[in-house]
Motif scaffolding. Sequence first.
Motif, PDB file in Angstrom:
ATOM      1  N   THR A 186       0.826  -1.206   0.000  1.00 32.48           N
ATOM      2  CA  THR A 186       0.000   0.000   0.000  1.00 32.48           C
ATOM      3  C   THR A 186       0.860   1.255   0.000  1.00 32.48           C
ATOM      4  N   LEU A 187       1.979   1.228   0.671  1.00 27.15           N
ATOM      5  CA  LEU A 187       2.861   2.395   0.682  1.00 27.15           C
ATOM      6  C   LEU A 187       4.057   2.252  -0.240  1.00 27.15           C
ATOM      7  N   ILE A 196       1.972  -1.541   6.799  1.00 23.60           N
ATOM      8  CA  ILE A 196       2.080  -0.114   6.511  1.00 23.60           C
ATOM      9  C   ILE A 196       3.142   0.517   7.409  1.00 23.60           C
TER      10      ILE A 196
END
Length: 110
Positions: free
Chosen positions: A37-38, A100
Amino acid sequence: MSKFFLLQILSFVFFFMFVAIFFGLKNAADFSLGFLTLFIPNVIFAFKLFFVNKSFVNAETKLLFFYFSELIKLIFVLALMIVFSNLYQSLHWLTYLFGIFVSLKVVYLL
């Protein structure tokens, strides 16, 4: 830049194996989604920034591009969070958020 991404990839492999061994493959998959996601927006942002710094534009334009790209990166991260949570209904949020966190703080952890 390449040192940072190499460090992130190595930390991803290490923590993925750690989560897979101690918490199972399902949680390792959730960790992977959180990490990606990052990681994906950071890679795109870094390549854009690399090419802008190589171009011959003034400093104000580079600064404007930096802030605009950060905004796009934030929107992209939020979009990925929504997509991953909608497509993967049984997402374990604690391991997802751990992915994350590791992606954000990998430089400080190592």
